[in-house]
Design an enzyme around this catalytic site. Sequence first.
Site, short mmCIF file in Angstrom:
data_model
loop_
_atom_site.label_atom_id
_atom_site.label_comp_id
_atom_site.label_asym_id
_atom_site.label_seq_id
_atom_site.Cartn_x
_atom_site.Cartn_y
_atom_site.Cartn_z
N SER A 188 4.80 6.75 2.42
CA SER A 188 5.34 5.65 2.55
C SER A 188 4.85 4.43 1.73
CB SER A 188 5.13 5.10 4.02
OG SER A 188 5.47 6.15 5.06
N ASN A 202 0.80 -1.19 0.22
CA ASN A 202 0.01 -0.08 0.13
C ASN A 202 0.90 1.05 0.00
OD1 ASN A 202 -2.39 1.57 0.47
ND2 ASN A 202 -2.07 1.86 2.45
N HIS A 214 0.58 5.10 1.57
CA HIS A 214 0.35 5.93 2.22
C HIS A 214 0.96 7.42 2.35
CE1 HIS A 214 -2.49 7.00 5.84
NE2 HIS A 214 -1.43 7.52 6.40
N ASP A 263 -2.99 0.83 7.72
CA ASP A 263 -1.87 1.34 7.68
C ASP A 263 -0.63 1.11 8.57
OD1 ASP A 263 -3.00 3.12 5.76
OD2 ASP A 263 -3.85 4.59 7.49
C1 GRF Z 1 -3.01 8.81 -2.68
O1 GRF Z 1 -2.43 9.93 -1.94
C2 GRF Z 1 -2.61 7.52 -1.76
O2 GRF Z 1 -1.48 7.93 -0.99
C3 GRF Z 1 -3.84 7.21 -1.17
O3 GRF Z 1 -4.92 7.66 -1.96
C4 GRF Z 1 -4.57 8.51 -3.03
C5 GRF Z 1 -4.72 7.95 -4.24
O4 GRF Z 1 -4.42 8.88 -5.15
N1 GRF Z 1 -3.75 5.98 -0.39
P1 GRF Z 1 -4.51 8.52 -6.84
O5 GRF Z 1 -5.89 7.83 -6.75
O6 GRF Z 1 -3.60 7.45 -7.22
O7 GRF Z 1 -4.48 9.78 -7.72
#
Ligand code: GRF
Length: 220
Positions: A136, A107, A109, A145
């Site tokens: 991260s 993932n 984050h 997370d």
């Molecule tokens: C990103 O900020 C990611 O960290 C979070 O969700 C957002 C996704 O953005 N988990 P995108 O859809 O890739 O533009």
Amino acid sequence: MLKLVVLISGNGSNLQAIIDAIASGFVPAKITGVLSNKADAYGLHRAQQASIPNAHIDHRQFNDREEFDRVMIAQIDQWQADIVVLAGFMRILTPSFVNHFQDRLINIHPSLLPEYKGLHTHKRALEDKRTSHGCSVHSVTAELDDGPIIAQAITPIFPHDTEETLANRVHLCEHFLYPQVLKGLATQEIKIQDNSVYYELKPLHQPIRYVAQLDFEVDT
Ligand code: GRF
């Protein structure tokens, strides 16, 4: 060739960064499927543009998370994922899902974990008057997370930053970081085994850290 399945819920700019990094030859991998829980996720359009198999499974059609996750597992397994890449997938996953993909689920984050788990990370970092922030990539375990952190990209927080300017910069950090990690996994420089991360065959005690260049352009 490492097979990736990418899970999204929205814009999919991280998905796009991965598509581009594969197309340029930087990441030796193949995306075998893109899955969204939302039919109107723009990321599905990005997958179609890149001729990547894609599907949406609406979580609202299911009685509970277990049932939804079972159907997702079946779809992801059909795409034969070596690694499942969560890229803005906004559903909490059940322990059954996480266990099924143990050591194969990562993932991204928008914070320097373990700080600022959950939502509104940029706002919280600004309120706390932090001087740096970032994103991260971590291996996923059943806790939200949580899980061993593989790599982080760091950006300073400037006095004039707003939630929006900071979010944009962290997004650019994300677009840089995910391809780096996926390249590492594809070349086996990075390995995830028994919920631990290895870098060049040695246990990784600290996340791999990148300090973002400050002269990149903001693409909104
Ligand atoms: C990103 O900020 C990611 O960290 C979070 O969700 C957002 C996704 O953005 N988990 P995108 O859809 O890739 O533009």
